[in-house]
Design a protein around this motif. Structure first.
Motif, PDB file in Angstrom:
ATOM      1  N   ALA A 226       0.824  -1.214   0.000  1.00  0.00           N
ATOM      2  CA  ALA A 226       0.000   0.000   0.000  1.00  0.00           C
ATOM      3  C   ALA A 226       0.857   1.262   0.000  1.00  0.00           C
ATOM      4  N   LEU A 227       2.082   1.160   0.510  1.00  0.00           N
ATOM      5  CA  LEU A 227       2.977   2.310   0.578  1.00  0.00           C
ATOM      6  C   LEU A 227       4.028   2.315  -0.525  1.00  0.00           C
ATOM      7  N   HIS A 228       4.084   1.239  -1.284  1.00  0.00           N
ATOM      8  CA  HIS A 228       5.162   1.105  -2.259  1.00  0.00           C
ATOM      9  C   HIS A 228       5.120   2.201  -3.328  1.00  0.00           C
ATOM     10  N   GLY A 229       3.926   2.557  -3.808  1.00  0.00           N
ATOM     11  CA  GLY A 229       3.827   3.592  -4.829  1.00  0.00           C
ATOM     12  C   GLY A 229       4.397   4.910  -4.350  1.00  0.00           C
ATOM     13  N   LEU A 230       4.063   5.286  -3.107  1.00  0.00           N
ATOM     14  CA  LEU A 230       4.592   6.517  -2.532  1.00  0.00           C
ATOM     15  C   LEU A 230       6.110   6.426  -2.373  1.00  0.00           C
ATOM     16  N   HIS A 231       6.585   5.281  -1.896  1.00  0.00           N
ATOM     17  CA  HIS A 231       8.023   5.070  -1.720  1.00  0.00           C
ATOM     18  C   HIS A 231       8.755   5.239  -3.058  1.00  0.00           C
ATOM     19  N   ARG A 232       8.210   4.657  -4.093  1.00  0.00           N
ATOM     20  CA  ARG A 232       8.827   4.747  -5.422  1.00  0.00           C
ATOM     21  C   ARG A 232       8.894   6.199  -5.898  1.00  0.00           C
ATOM     22  N   LYS A 233       7.832   6.965  -5.661  1.00  0.00           N
ATOM     23  CA  LYS A 233       7.816   8.369  -6.076  1.00  0.00           C
ATOM     24  C   LYS A 233       8.849   9.185  -5.293  1.00  0.00           C
ATOM     25  N   VAL A 234       8.992   8.895  -4.001  1.00  0.00           N
ATOM     26  CA  VAL A 234       9.960   9.622  -3.175  1.00  0.00           C
ATOM     27  C   VAL A 234      11.380   9.352  -3.665  1.00  0.00           C
ATOM     28  N   VAL A 235      11.679   8.073  -3.950  1.00  0.00           N
ATOM     29  CA  VAL A 235      13.013   7.736  -4.437  1.00  0.00           C
ATOM     30  C   VAL A 235      13.258   8.361  -5.808  1.00  0.00           C
ATOM     31  N   TRP A 236      12.245   8.345  -6.656  1.00  0.00           N
ATOM     32  CA  TRP A 236      12.359   8.952  -7.989  1.00  0.00           C
ATOM     33  C   TRP A 236      12.689  10.444  -7.869  1.00  0.00           C
TER      34      TRP A 236
END
Length: 273
Positions: A226-236
């Motif tokens: 559920a948090l992976h999408g947000l995590h990916r955007k932060v790293v991007w």
């Protein structure tokens, strides 16, 4: 200690490895010791054969830290399994403290010490880990411990399994602890301070930086979808900012690698070896 099997993993760190093994022989002569050499080119394996013929040596291709640990653990024959980096320097009583904590907690799967730097400071693993150290006077159940040194009862190893080899070098300990906890086991941090040099097998290579981010994203995808999408955007976003602002060309290259990995959508393939 006859109850212990100790797996030492090393890659191109001959001097550090020999010092580590010398301490093991001095303080734990009755332990079963297995050295896994991950494709070293500095003569490490030959030095172990010459200097410590009493220890079992496994020569392995460099397929990452978890793969090396798993090879060593599979060869262990004792009731308590220790895996450690070659740059962990043990003193008498260090492993006894972990062993006693494991024996006192039947559901303990992974037990580790508080690691200190050569300067005597507590080793930092980020702000989320720091509260574990606060007022630590007895073994404490925590979410995760560093994979630099862990002790695992054989029953827990058989139930939880070894390290996840999809992780090459970083985040493997985080996943191991999370998997153990999901299976109903506990992870214990022990207030025994143990010296960890840190970074002895980590060259200045942008792939290592990128691998840390890849492993983190792989972990969030599998354990916190559920948090992976947000995590990916932060790293991007961080990668873009670092590429623009970071003056170090090695780090800049590493952020470029992880940015490409995110854009390609491939988190399962490691950057290394």
């Amino acid at each position: 200690m006859r109850a212990l099997s100790i797996v030492v993993v090393s890659h191109n760190a001959k001097a550090v490895l020999l010092a580590c093994l010398g301490r093991l022989w001095q303080h734990y002569p009755e332990a079963e010791v297995i050295v896994v050499d991950s494709g070293s080119s500095d003569g490490s394996a030959e030095a172990v054969q010459e200097g410590f013929p009493q220890y079992r040596l496994i020569r392995s291709q460099n397929r990452g830290y978890p793969a090396a640990v798993n090879q060593g653990l599979a060869a262990c024959t004792r009731d308590y399994l220790v895996q450690m980096n070659s740059d962990v320097y043990l003193e008498a009583g260090d492993l006894e403290a972990l062993w006693q904590a494991a024996r006192a907690e039947p559901k303990a799967a992974l037990v580790g010490p508080t690691l200190v730097t050569p300067q005597g400071r507590l080793q930092s693993f980020g702000p989320l880990y720091a509260p574990y150290y606060w007022n630590l006077r007895a073994p404490r159940a925590v979410a995760w411990i560093s994979g630099a040194l862990t002790l695992m009862p054989r029953a827990a190893y058989e139930a939880v399994g070894g390290m996840d080899e999809r992780f090459f070098f970083y985040n493997d300990d985080l996943e191991w602890c999370a998997r153990a906890r999901r299976k109903g086991w506990r992870v214990l941090l022990v207030p025994r301070r143990v010296l960890h040099l840190g970074g002895s097998s980590t060259p200045k290579d942008p792939r290592f930086l990128a691998e840390g981010y890849r492993g983190g994203l792989l972990f969030s995808r599998d354990y916190f979808p559920a948090l992976h999408g947000l995590h990916r955007k932060v790293v991007w976003l961080e990668a873009h900012l670092r590429i623009r602002l970071d003056p170090d060309p090695i780090r800049k290259a590493g952020y470029g690698l992880i940015l490409n990995k995110i854009n390609e959508g491939d988190l399962d393939t490691p950057f290394l070896p």
